[in-house]
Design a protein around this motif. Structure first.
Motif, PDB file in Angstrom:
ATOM      1  N   LEU A 241      44.533  47.948  12.746  1.00  0.00           N
ATOM      2  CA  LEU A 241      44.411  47.253  14.040  1.00  0.00           C
ATOM      3  C   LEU A 241      45.578  46.307  14.300  1.00  0.00           C
ATOM      4  CD1 LEU A 241      40.599  46.315  14.005  1.00  0.00           C
ATOM      5  CD2 LEU A 241      41.699  48.112  15.341  1.00  0.00           C
ATOM      6  N   GLY A 242      46.237  45.850  13.228  1.00  0.00           N
ATOM      7  CA  GLY A 242      47.277  44.830  13.410  1.00  0.00           C
ATOM      8  C   GLY A 242      46.633  43.497  13.749  1.00  0.00           C
ATOM      9  N   CYS A 243      47.430  42.415  13.806  1.00  0.00           N
ATOM     10  CA  CYS A 243      46.876  41.089  14.091  1.00  0.00           C
ATOM     11  C   CYS A 243      46.672  40.908  15.594  1.00  0.00           C
ATOM     12  CB  CYS A 243      47.829  39.997  13.609  1.00  0.00           C
ATOM     13  SG  CYS A 243      47.812  39.866  11.846  1.00  0.00           S
ATOM     14  N   PRO A 244      45.518  40.350  15.981  1.00  0.00           N
ATOM     15  CA  PRO A 244      45.330  40.079  17.410  1.00  0.00           C
ATOM     16  C   PRO A 244      46.209  38.897  17.852  1.00  0.00           C
ATOM     17  CG  PRO A 244      43.453  39.252  16.161  1.00  0.00           C
ATOM     18  CD  PRO A 244      44.366  39.920  15.173  1.00  0.00           C
ATOM     19  N   VAL A 245      46.596  38.890  19.118  1.00  0.00           N
ATOM     20  CA  VAL A 245      47.517  37.854  19.620  1.00  0.00           C
ATOM     21  C   VAL A 245      46.944  37.191  20.881  1.00  0.00           C
ATOM     22  CG1 VAL A 245      49.590  39.018  18.752  1.00  0.00           C
ATOM     23  CG2 VAL A 245      48.792  39.508  21.062  1.00  0.00           C
ATOM     24  N   PRO A 246      47.470  36.003  21.241  1.00  0.00           N
ATOM     25  CA  PRO A 246      47.016  35.362  22.483  1.00  0.00           C
ATOM     26  C   PRO A 246      47.315  36.228  23.696  1.00  0.00           C
ATOM     27  CG  PRO A 246      48.419  33.883  21.217  1.00  0.00           C
ATOM     28  CD  PRO A 246      48.490  35.212  20.554  1.00  0.00           C
ATOM     29  N   SER A 247      46.679  35.889  24.796  1.00  0.00           N
ATOM     30  CA  SER A 247      46.681  36.797  25.940  1.00  0.00           C
ATOM     31  C   SER A 247      47.846  36.610  26.906  1.00  0.00           C
ATOM     32  CB  SER A 247      45.367  36.612  26.701  1.00  0.00           C
ATOM     33  OG  SER A 247      44.295  36.770  25.827  1.00  0.00           O
ATOM     34  N   HIS A 248      48.909  35.902  26.490  1.00  0.00           N
ATOM     35  CA  HIS A 248      50.015  35.701  27.442  1.00  0.00           C
ATOM     36  C   HIS A 248      50.484  37.016  28.034  1.00  0.00           C
ATOM     37  CE1 HIS A 248      50.236  31.611  26.521  1.00  0.00           C
ATOM     38  NE2 HIS A 248      50.791  31.734  25.330  1.00  0.00           N
TER      39      HIS A 248
END
Ligand code: ADP
Length: 493
Positions: A241-248
């Motif tokens: 999945l990889g790391c989730p990131v902020p929604s910018h």
């Protein structure tokens, strides 16, 4: 040098759409590819394949890639100046997942501009038919997940929602349990939104917190994957999945379904609805209620009762009275999400079940029923209609003023719209501009200051509040009677 432009994309259920805006947020280009009509070789209906079990619903992943090739070609031949594009952003239908085969990262990275992407990527997907949000075939995976983390409420506390069949974690668990080799051959799993971003990036784009909240896998408070949820779904899932990131860099998801978004500060996850990380304000959350039998259900009744014409459909709404003389209906061609019910159920003013309604009454019963359900379930989540409540309506059906009038009457609140119903595209284009300055702390609100204000479309008819109050109560009570019971035969229409 040409003026700057920004692109917003929407990989939605039935079509791929694009909007370009300029520095003043004016729309300078708009286009779409309709999957059924423009890509008939994939034989989709409403952009999807409903399998023979009527629970499994998928879309061919290469259809999405080919649609992107086609729309870019259309833009090129219409003279669109790509060199002016400073940023782009996109939205995708939520929950759907894409499975990249081992070795695809290299192919994606080295994609040649000479070849259409759907040629380059033709062997890149370990699962050719991507499960999408309309799927409801993962009941057993849902119950295993809830059991693994200590129950439905506990799962809701962690991820914002109890287990839902369309949520991506359960879809992944199904693929792993039915086809472990396919899962093992997969190096990366994308959501439709991060898959779309990957096509532009030439590399795997990360999943963002907001869209990632629709997977039953993300801890919505800490904004990291929940190890216990991942483990319950499939082995070594975090690395896929990889790391989730902020929604910018992301996403406003709207679709063929009817979805209700409520901005909230304090998350109180319940057994119904979903709490998602807020893509605009990272401190806030949003509640989402999804109703699967939205536009496609309205189209079916339009075809049966209004000769396939929205005009005739609207006339039926005008020729019938608010409250439909007490006739109420529930219209679920496919298993509904909110509430869990299926089939068509009609009740006359005395609460007796009837087998049909005159055509006009049928149309009003459908639209009133759809909006009453929305109000009832929003109120269950603690939402209150206040004197200052405004409803902002977007999506294809927001073109229809007669439908909006019923919405306004049922909620007793004014309804606003924006000029383009393709709000997910437009939101993405705004997001593209924001993406360039987000790092410096500029808020999305600052970026969209120039955007046209939503316009007042309709206001509630005088006196409807008293009319709908008892009807809403009746509707909520009748809803209990039509809730899906596997031992009854309510599948019949
Ligand atoms: P998606 O983004 O999922 O492709 P859209 O927001 O484009 O969905 O909405 C498509 C839907 O809009 C169609 O399925 C159609 O039923 C509905 N629609 C379009 N025009 C009208 C209209 N005049 N009245 C009611 N519904 C409409």
């Amino acid at each position: 040098m040409a003026a700057s432009g920004y692109l917003g994309w929407d990989f939605s259920t039935q079509q791929l759409k694009v909007i370009a805006i300029d520095e003043q947020l004016r729309v300078i280009y708009e286009d779409s590819i309709q999957f059924d009509k423009d890509l008939p070789e994939f034989r989709t209906q409403g952009g999807a394949h409903v399998h023979s079990d009527r629970l499994t619903v998928t879309s061919p992943v290469l259809m999405w890639v080919k649609a992107l090739d086609m729309i870019l070609e259309k833009m090129k031949s219409s003279g669109f100046n790509f060199s002016q594009v400073r940023a782009l952003s996109g939205a995708g239908q939520q929950h759907g997942s894409v499975y990249w085969k081992k070795g695809s990262a290299e192919i994606l990275k080295n994609a040649s501009s000479e070849l259409p992407l759907h040629h380059t990527l033709k062997d890149c997907f370990s699962v050719g038919n991507s499960p999408i949000w309309m799927d409801s075939s993962t009941a057993s995976q849902c119950s295993s997940l809830e059991k693994a983390v200590g129950g439905a409420q506990h799962l809701a506390n962690i991820t914002g929602s109890r287990a839902y069949e369309r949520f991506t974690g359960n879809q992944i668990a199904k693929i792993y349990s039915q086809n472990p080799e396919v899962y093992m051959q997969t190096e990366r799993i994308s959501l439709v939104s991060s898959f779309a971003a990957s096509l532009f990036l030439g590399a795997y784009a990360p999943i963002d917190y907001s869209d990632g909240s629709g997977m039953n896998l993300l801890k919505i408070c800490e904004k990291v994957w929940s190890a216990s949820c991942l483990d319950a779904c499939a082995p070594a899932l975090a690395e896929k999945l990889g790391c989730p990131v902020p929604s910018h860099s992301v996403l406003i998801s709207l679709g063929t379904s009817d979805t209700l978004f409520l901005w909230i500060q304090e998350p109180t996850p319940a057994l119904e609805g979903h709490i998602l990380c807020n893509p605009v304000d990272s401190q806030a959350y949003m509640a989402l209620l999804c109703f699967k039998n939205g536009s496609l259900m309205r189209e079916r009744i339009r075809d049966d009762c209004a000769s396939g014409s929205w005009d005739e459909f609207s006339k039926a709404l005008t020729s019938t009275v608010a409250g439909n003389n007490g006739n109420l209906g529930f219209y679920f061609d496919v298993m509904e999400i909110t509430p869990e019910a299926v089939g068509i159920h009609r009740f006359n003013r005395d609460n007796q079940k009837v087998s049909d309604f005159p055509k006009e009454v049928e149309i009003r019963a459908l639209i009133e029923g759809q909006f009453m359900a929305k109000r009832i379930h929003a109120e269950k989540l603690g939402y209150k209609v206040m004197p200052r409540t405004r409803i902002l309506a977007t999506g294809g059906a927001s073109h229809n003023k007669k439908i909006l009038q019923v919405l306004s009457d049922v909620f007793n609140a004014p309804v606003y719209t924006i000029d383009t119903a393709n709000s997910a595209c437009l939101g993405s284009a705004y997001r593209a501009i924001h993406g360039l300055v987000a790092e410096t702390g500029v808020s999305l609100a600052d970026v969209v200051k120039l955007a046209p204000e939503p316009r007042l479309a309709v206001t509630p008819t005088t006196g409807v509040e008293e009319l709908y109050r008892p009807l809403l109560k009746r509707y909520a009570e009748l809803e209990q009677k039509v809730i899906y019971n596997p031992t009854s035969s309510c599948l019949a229409k």
